[in-house]
Design a protein around this motif. Structure first.
Motif, PDB file in Angstrom:
ATOM      1  N   GLY A 179       0.783  -1.223   0.000  1.00  0.00           N
ATOM      2  CA  GLY A 179       0.000   0.000   0.000  1.00  0.00           C
ATOM      3  C   GLY A 179       0.816   1.276   0.000  1.00  0.00           C
ATOM      4  N   ILE A 180       2.143   1.184   0.052  1.00  0.00           N
ATOM      5  CA  ILE A 180       2.985   2.383   0.010  1.00  0.00           C
ATOM      6  C   ILE A 180       3.026   2.893  -1.427  1.00  0.00           C
ATOM      7  CG2 ILE A 180       5.333   3.283   0.280  1.00  0.00           C
ATOM      8  CD1 ILE A 180       4.192   2.712   2.941  1.00  0.00           C
ATOM      9  N   ASN A 181       2.700   4.163  -1.611  1.00  0.00           N
ATOM     10  CA  ASN A 181       2.758   4.785  -2.924  1.00  0.00           C
ATOM     11  C   ASN A 181       4.179   5.288  -3.146  1.00  0.00           C
ATOM     12  OD1 ASN A 181       2.768   7.275  -4.692  1.00  0.00           O
ATOM     13  ND2 ASN A 181       0.719   6.471  -5.099  1.00  0.00           N
ATOM     14  N   LEU A 182       4.863   4.772  -4.173  1.00  0.00           N
ATOM     15  CA  LEU A 182       6.272   5.122  -4.402  1.00  0.00           C
ATOM     16  C   LEU A 182       6.451   6.595  -4.743  1.00  0.00           C
ATOM     17  CD1 LEU A 182       7.586   1.974  -6.312  1.00  0.00           C
ATOM     18  CD2 LEU A 182       7.581   2.447  -3.860  1.00  0.00           C
ATOM     19  N   ASP A 183       5.517   7.191  -5.477  1.00  0.00           N
ATOM     20  CA  ASP A 183       5.622   8.617  -5.805  1.00  0.00           C
ATOM     21  C   ASP A 183       5.512   9.463  -4.533  1.00  0.00           C
ATOM     22  OD1 ASP A 183       5.972   8.186  -8.545  1.00  0.00           O
ATOM     23  OD2 ASP A 183       3.803   8.171  -8.911  1.00  0.00           O
ATOM     24  N   ALA A 184       4.595   9.099  -3.649  1.00  0.00           N
ATOM     25  CA  ALA A 184       4.423   9.831  -2.391  1.00  0.00           C
ATOM     26  C   ALA A 184       5.662   9.677  -1.516  1.00  0.00           C
ATOM     27  CB  ALA A 184       3.177   9.349  -1.658  1.00  0.00           C
ATOM     28  N   LEU A 185       6.230   8.473  -1.463  1.00  0.00           N
ATOM     29  CA  LEU A 185       7.445   8.244  -0.686  1.00  0.00           C
ATOM     30  C   LEU A 185       8.596   9.074  -1.240  1.00  0.00           C
ATOM     31  CD1 LEU A 185       9.030   6.778   1.515  1.00  0.00           C
ATOM     32  CD2 LEU A 185       9.337   4.869  -0.078  1.00  0.00           C
ATOM     33  N   ASN A 186       8.731   9.105  -2.549  1.00  0.00           N
ATOM     34  CA  ASN A 186       9.775   9.906  -3.188  1.00  0.00           C
ATOM     35  C   ASN A 186       9.618  11.388  -2.825  1.00  0.00           C
ATOM     36  OD1 ASN A 186      12.014   9.800  -5.313  1.00  0.00           O
ATOM     37  ND2 ASN A 186      10.721  11.460  -6.068  1.00  0.00           N
ATOM     38  N   ALA A 187       8.403  11.897  -2.889  1.00  0.00           N
ATOM     39  CA  ALA A 187       8.145  13.302  -2.560  1.00  0.00           C
ATOM     40  C   ALA A 187       8.452  13.594  -1.095  1.00  0.00           C
ATOM     41  CB  ALA A 187       6.687  13.650  -2.883  1.00  0.00           C
ATOM     42  N   GLU A 188       8.065  12.679  -0.214  1.00  0.00           N
ATOM     43  CA  GLU A 188       8.313  12.891   1.213  1.00  0.00           C
ATOM     44  C   GLU A 188       9.806  12.887   1.527  1.00  0.00           C
ATOM     45  OE1 GLU A 188       7.069  10.968   5.509  1.00  0.00           O
ATOM     46  OE2 GLU A 188       5.760  10.638   3.786  1.00  0.00           O
ATOM     47  N   LEU A 189      10.539  11.936   0.955  1.00  0.00           N
ATOM     48  CA  LEU A 189      11.992  11.903   1.168  1.00  0.00           C
ATOM     49  C   LEU A 189      12.659  13.146   0.595  1.00  0.00           C
ATOM     50  CD1 LEU A 189      12.744   8.152   0.361  1.00  0.00           C
ATOM     51  CD2 LEU A 189      12.909   9.268   2.608  1.00  0.00           C
ATOM     52  N   SER A 190      12.223  13.585  -0.571  1.00  0.00           N
ATOM     53  CA  SER A 190      12.811  14.760  -1.217  1.00  0.00           C
ATOM     54  C   SER A 190      12.564  16.034  -0.422  1.00  0.00           C
ATOM     55  CB  SER A 190      12.260  14.919  -2.636  1.00  0.00           C
ATOM     56  OG  SER A 190      12.646  13.810  -3.431  1.00  0.00           O
ATOM     57  N   SER A 191      11.513  16.059   0.388  1.00  0.00           N
ATOM     58  CA  SER A 191      11.178  17.260   1.155  1.00  0.00           C
ATOM     59  C   SER A 191      11.957  17.365   2.467  1.00  0.00           C
ATOM     60  CB  SER A 191       9.674  17.289   1.449  1.00  0.00           C
ATOM     61  OG  SER A 191       9.340  16.313   2.418  1.00  0.00           O
TER      62      SER A 191
ATOM     63  N   GLU B  75      19.708  14.029  -4.715  1.00  0.00           N
ATOM     64  CA  GLU B  75      18.827  13.538  -5.764  1.00  0.00           C
ATOM     65  C   GLU B  75      18.231  12.223  -5.274  1.00  0.00           C
ATOM     66  OE1 GLU B  75      19.292  11.604 -10.166  1.00  0.00           O
ATOM     67  OE2 GLU B  75      20.567  13.330  -9.696  1.00  0.00           O
ATOM     68  N   ILE B  76      16.934  12.198  -5.108  1.00  0.00           N
ATOM     69  CA  ILE B  76      16.240  11.027  -4.572  1.00  0.00           C
ATOM     70  C   ILE B  76      15.479  10.350  -5.704  1.00  0.00           C
ATOM     71  CG2 ILE B  76      14.528  10.206  -2.894  1.00  0.00           C
ATOM     72  CD1 ILE B  76      16.915  11.572  -1.559  1.00  0.00           C
ATOM     73  N   LYS B  77      15.592   9.030  -5.786  1.00  0.00           N
ATOM     74  CA  LYS B  77      14.841   8.271  -6.778  1.00  0.00           C
ATOM     75  C   LYS B  77      14.326   7.007  -6.099  1.00  0.00           C
ATOM     76  CE  LYS B  77      15.250   5.643 -11.029  1.00  0.00           C
ATOM     77  NZ  LYS B  77      16.173   5.002 -11.945  1.00  0.00           N
TER      78      LYS B  77
END
Length: 131
Positions: free
Chosen positions: A15-27, A35-37
């Motif tokens: 259930g973890i959304n990878l786009d949301a995780l990427n955005a949260e880590l990048s913030s 650079e987070i991917k």
């Protein structure tokens, strides 16, 4: 040096959304301009026999160009595999390198002796432990 790249493979709960995780880590401010991917890892998580750790090796000494390449040559010669490798600086300016490796049982003694000789030629200390 002036930069580094870090890759981590982790198992996430469903259930973890990878786009949301990427955005949260990048913030995160602590990551600055990193650079987070975040992406799905496509390979199977199970490893064959060479992914099993049979020995832990620790080398301590000064950083030297070509050190990892020389160690890789030894492991290739004995059909061994580096499963994990971690290095970190010590307080006195040296480095500790910890290797978790697979070494075929019939080659273990010769491989470890060769790694020890290589380390000593590079003025590094060597310890190993069979698991």
């Amino acid at each position: 040096g002036q930069g580094a790249e870090f890759t981590s493979v982790v198992e996430l709960p469903g259930g973890i959304n990878l786009d949301a995780l990427n955005a949260e880590l990048s913030s995160l401010a602590v990551l600055g301009d990193a650079e987070i991917k975040v992406s799905d890892f496509k390979l199977a998580p199970l490893q064959g026999p060479t992914g099993q750790i049979t020995h832990q090796i620790t080398l301590t000494g000064g950083d030297q160009p070509g050190l990892i390449a020389r160690l890789c040559e030894v492991f290739i010669e004995f059909k061994a595999n580096i499963v994990r490798l971690v290095t970190e600086p010590t307080a006195d300016g040296l480095y500790i390198m910890r290797l978790s490796v697979f070494i075929p049982k019939n080659a273990a003694d010769a491989c470890l002796a060769t790694v020890k000789n290589t380390a000593e030629n590079l003025q590094m200390s060597f310890t190993s432990e069979g698991l």
